[in-house]
Design an enzyme around this catalytic site. Sequence first.
Site, short mmCIF file in Angstrom:
data_model
loop_
_atom_site.label_atom_id
_atom_site.label_comp_id
_atom_site.label_asym_id
_atom_site.label_seq_id
_atom_site.Cartn_x
_atom_site.Cartn_y
_atom_site.Cartn_z
N GLU A 1 1.85 -7.71 9.05
CA GLU A 1 1.97 -6.26 9.23
C GLU A 1 2.79 -5.59 8.13
O GLU A 1 2.57 -4.44 7.79
CB GLU A 1 2.60 -5.97 10.60
CG GLU A 1 2.73 -4.49 10.93
CD GLU A 1 1.38 -3.79 11.07
OE1 GLU A 1 1.34 -2.56 10.93
OE2 GLU A 1 0.38 -4.50 11.33
N ARG B 1 -3.45 -8.73 -20.70
CA ARG B 1 -4.37 -8.34 -21.78
C ARG B 1 -3.70 -7.44 -22.81
O ARG B 1 -4.21 -7.27 -23.92
CB ARG B 1 -5.61 -7.68 -21.20
CG ARG B 1 -5.35 -6.34 -20.54
CD ARG B 1 -6.61 -5.80 -19.87
NE ARG B 1 -7.68 -5.54 -20.81
CZ ARG B 1 -7.79 -4.46 -21.57
NH1 ARG B 1 -6.87 -3.51 -21.47
NH2 ARG B 1 -8.79 -4.29 -22.39
N ASP C 1 -8.90 2.02 -24.71
CA ASP C 1 -9.20 1.86 -23.29
C ASP C 1 -9.14 3.18 -22.55
O ASP C 1 -8.39 4.09 -22.92
CB ASP C 1 -8.18 0.91 -22.63
CG ASP C 1 -8.48 -0.54 -22.93
OD1 ASP C 1 -9.62 -0.85 -23.29
OD2 ASP C 1 -7.56 -1.36 -22.81
N PRO D 1 0.81 -1.22 0.00
CA PRO D 1 0.00 0.00 0.00
C PRO D 1 0.84 1.27 0.00
O PRO D 1 0.33 2.35 -0.29
CB PRO D 1 -0.84 -0.12 1.28
CG PRO D 1 -0.12 -1.09 2.14
CD PRO D 1 0.55 -2.04 1.21
#
Length: 245
Positions: free
Chosen positions: A116, A154, A169, A89
Amino acid sequence: MHIDILTLFPNMFTGVFQSSILQKALEKKKFTYNLIDFREYTEDKHQKVDDYPYGGGAGMVLTPQPIFDAVQANTVDKNTKPRIILMCPQGEPYTQKKAEELAKEEHLLFICGHYEGYDERIREHLVTDEISIGDYVLTGGELGAMVVIDSVIRLLPGVLGNTQSITEDSFTTGLLEHPHYTRPANFRGMKVPGVLLSGHHEKIATWRREQSLKRTYERRPELLTQVQLTEREKQFLKELKNNKM
């Protein structure tokens, strides 16, 4: 392309690789993959891969030894040096541009953590990229890795039946994609825009570009600062803004 995935939960990937576009890409031999349970590389007699953090604190931290050894064991005989991607993150926010960059590589290696966090030496001395798929925290890096892998595969040549769909896209052009319509032309009184039924390709292209600009202006206006616009498009946005006010 070859993809290695270091994970404590390899079974999580089974459905992903055996469904939809990824399954077809595998059948076409567009990529190969290897699921690596890095617990198998630990030197701890109890098969532990985590430990308490120095200095105290909540949670457990992944130790460096099994991850370093797992990476080394799965890259030493490869002809190409892999991009080693840490799903985290705290990492670089993931974008379509990053997907296009990774799609040019021959070998990707993903590290999916749990608990953690990671021992900092993994970040500093092993990985080449840290990637985050959003400003939130998951129980592990597996789901994030699936997102990145899907978006990269893809883009490989021959994976999608219609290569034009990639170039149109959302985010590929810097804008959000224009609206789409299909049959029937009139559904319960809701009609397809007439220009799409006209057969006039130039007018259709102009309409789609303007709709992309409109949708981006309404939903993600910050993206417009990164797009090179023609004078006509600038005028279109100016009129759009004046009509909104």
